[in-house]
Design an enzyme around this catalytic site. Structure first.
Site, PDB file in Angstrom:
ATOM      1  N   LYS A 121       0.818  -1.215   0.000  1.00 39.03           N
ATOM      2  CA  LYS A 121       0.000   0.000   0.000  1.00 39.03           C
ATOM      3  C   LYS A 121       0.852   1.265   0.000  1.00 39.03           C
ATOM      4  O   LYS A 121       0.368   2.331  -0.343  1.00 39.03           O
ATOM      5  CB  LYS A 121      -0.940   0.026   1.213  1.00 39.03           C
ATOM      6  CG  LYS A 121      -2.081  -0.941   1.088  1.00 39.03           C
ATOM      7  CD  LYS A 121      -3.261  -0.513   1.944  1.00 39.03           C
ATOM      8  CE  LYS A 121      -4.369  -1.546   1.842  1.00 39.03           C
ATOM      9  NZ  LYS A 121      -5.530  -1.244   2.646  1.00 39.03           N
ATOM     10  N   LYS A 214      -7.718  -9.981  -9.493  1.00 44.41           N
ATOM     11  CA  LYS A 214      -8.978  -9.961  -8.758  1.00 44.41           C
ATOM     12  C   LYS A 214      -9.745  -8.665  -9.034  1.00 44.41           C
ATOM     13  O   LYS A 214      -9.137  -7.634  -9.323  1.00 44.41           O
ATOM     14  CB  LYS A 214      -8.633 -10.208  -7.283  1.00 44.41           C
ATOM     15  CG  LYS A 214      -9.168  -9.299  -6.246  1.00 44.41           C
ATOM     16  CD  LYS A 214      -8.716  -9.805  -4.873  1.00 44.41           C
ATOM     17  CE  LYS A 214      -9.262  -8.865  -3.814  1.00 44.41           C
ATOM     18  NZ  LYS A 214      -8.852  -9.131  -2.464  1.00 44.41           N
ATOM     19  N   LYS A 217     -11.721  -2.703  -6.024  1.00 41.10           N
ATOM     20  CA  LYS A 217     -12.336  -1.381  -5.992  1.00 41.10           C
ATOM     21  C   LYS A 217     -11.325  -0.293  -6.337  1.00 41.10           C
ATOM     22  O   LYS A 217     -11.687   0.785  -6.768  1.00 41.10           O
ATOM     23  CB  LYS A 217     -12.970  -1.121  -4.623  1.00 41.10           C
ATOM     24  CG  LYS A 217     -12.016  -1.210  -3.461  1.00 41.10           C
ATOM     25  CD  LYS A 217     -12.746  -1.297  -2.128  1.00 41.10           C
ATOM     26  CE  LYS A 217     -11.749  -1.501  -0.999  1.00 41.10           C
ATOM     27  NZ  LYS A 217     -12.314  -2.059   0.206  1.00 41.10           N
TER      28      LYS A 217
END
Ligand code: TRP
Length: 347
Positions: A121, A214, A217
């Protein structure tokens, strides 16, 4: 005897996808319906985790509300008055933060530095990410250990964090537990968690544009994902333009034909027909267009129904549900944190 606890938290944000719903909310609701008599179910909003990265702070409340509505729509609706099922916000039960601090003092820089999520992240800019993001796994361990949770259904990306919670719990037990009166009940190993969840379908809804990945969002392309608040007709169009392959025959093969397999999986999950039946019906056919049309139709119908059900749940009833769960959890968490404080000598 005290019931064991199954605990789950979905980090809320804008733009949850069909993948989040089918991969997290629905399996949890299925587990809850299966085990509601034998386990306690804690479904909580990890709102303190939400602020570890910059977010739309003004949207946090709405996202939390929506998350509870999604649980209800996923199948928890019948269970909202069940005394074994509790919904609550992490930020409203101060023992989460208090336990996180104590665990911080027993977790090492070395082990937390090995956690991969903050590295991903932080995009390689580790100097400038928040200390909260670095520390995220310790707070998560507190979320779990505070309730002695045995099963924590999460995706693979969270397995490392479950193992950390186990390690920290074991460390504390060894240092401060007294024989059979352990300080913390531990979460099962992730290998056991997987068996318990029984996710034989390997629930991972894929991106519509890059089906080897995958559905996420955070993916930039709007066509790659179905958002839960997408206009149903627009969502159907996204399915029609989904990336497939040039094999030319429909087969369920996630490795070589991830796009087609993803459509089969979505079709199965949304039509309530088992994957093997759906695969049986479509295998060997050659019209990808027909498969897309069938999938687009169920996606459109699902979203219409889902959005109507979500709209029918008021914010007020969600608030009441959360307050009820928090009132139920407060004495338990308070008792636990006091016990930990006593164990480490703070009381
Ligand atoms: N880390 C989880 C996620 O990213 C959310 C979470 C926080 C959680 N605390 C938890 C999940 C405790 C399970 C148990 O989705």
């Amino acid at each position: 005897m005290k019931k064991d606890t199954i605990l789950t938290g979905v980090r809320v944000s804008d733009g949850l996808t069909l993948g989040n719903f089918l991969g997290a909310y629905v399996p949890m609701a299925n587990l809850a319906r299966k085990y509601v008599k034998t386990y306690r179910f804690n479904a909580f909003i990890p709102d303190l985790h939400s602020i570890t990265t910059p977010v739309d702070y003004g949207g946090l409340q709405k996202n939390a509300m929506n998350s509870i509505k999604y649980y209800l729509a996923a199948g928890f609706d019948d269970l909202r008055d069940n005394e074994n099922v509790s919904f609550y916000r992490q930020s409203r039960l101060s023992a989460h933060s208090e336990l996180a601090w104590i665990l911080d003092c027993f977790a090492t820089m070395g082990e937390i530095s090995r956690m991969t999520q903050y590295k991903e992240k932080s995009d390689g800019r580790q100097e400038s990410v928040s200390v909260g993001l670095f520390n995220y796994p310790v707070l998560m361990a507190a979320d779990i250990l505070l309730y002695d949770a045995k099963y924590v259904p999460v995706g693979e990306d969270q397995f490392q964090h479950i193992e950390l919670a186990r390690d920290l719990g074991m460390r504390m037990n060894k240092k401060f537990g007294s024989g059979d009166d352990e300080l913390f009940g531990l979460p099962e190993k992730t290998s056991e968690q997987v068996k318990f969840m029984d996710l034989t379908q390997g629930l991972r809804i894929r991106s519509l544009t890059e089906p080897e990945k995958k559905m996420s969002k955070s993916h930039e392309s709007a066509n790659s994902k179905i958002l839960l608040d997408d206009d149903p007709a627009a969502a159907a169009k996204k399915i029609m333009s989904a990336t497939t392959d040039n094999v030319g025959v429909i087969q369920f093969d996630m490795f070589n034909q991830p796009g087609v397999s993803n459509l089969l999986q979505i079709l199965s999950l949304l039509s309530g027909v088992s994957l093997s039946e759906v695969v049986g019906e479509w295998s060997g056919k050659t019209s990808y267009g027909e498969l897309k049309r069938a999938t687009a139709t169920v996606v459109e119908a699902f979203l219409m129904d889902f959005q109507a059900r979500v709209a029918a749940i008021s914010d007020d009833e969600v608030t009441l549900l959360l307050e009820k769960g928090e009132a139920r959890m407060r004495p338990l968490t308070q008792e636990k944190i006091e016990r930990v404080q006593r164990a480490v000598g703070l009381r």
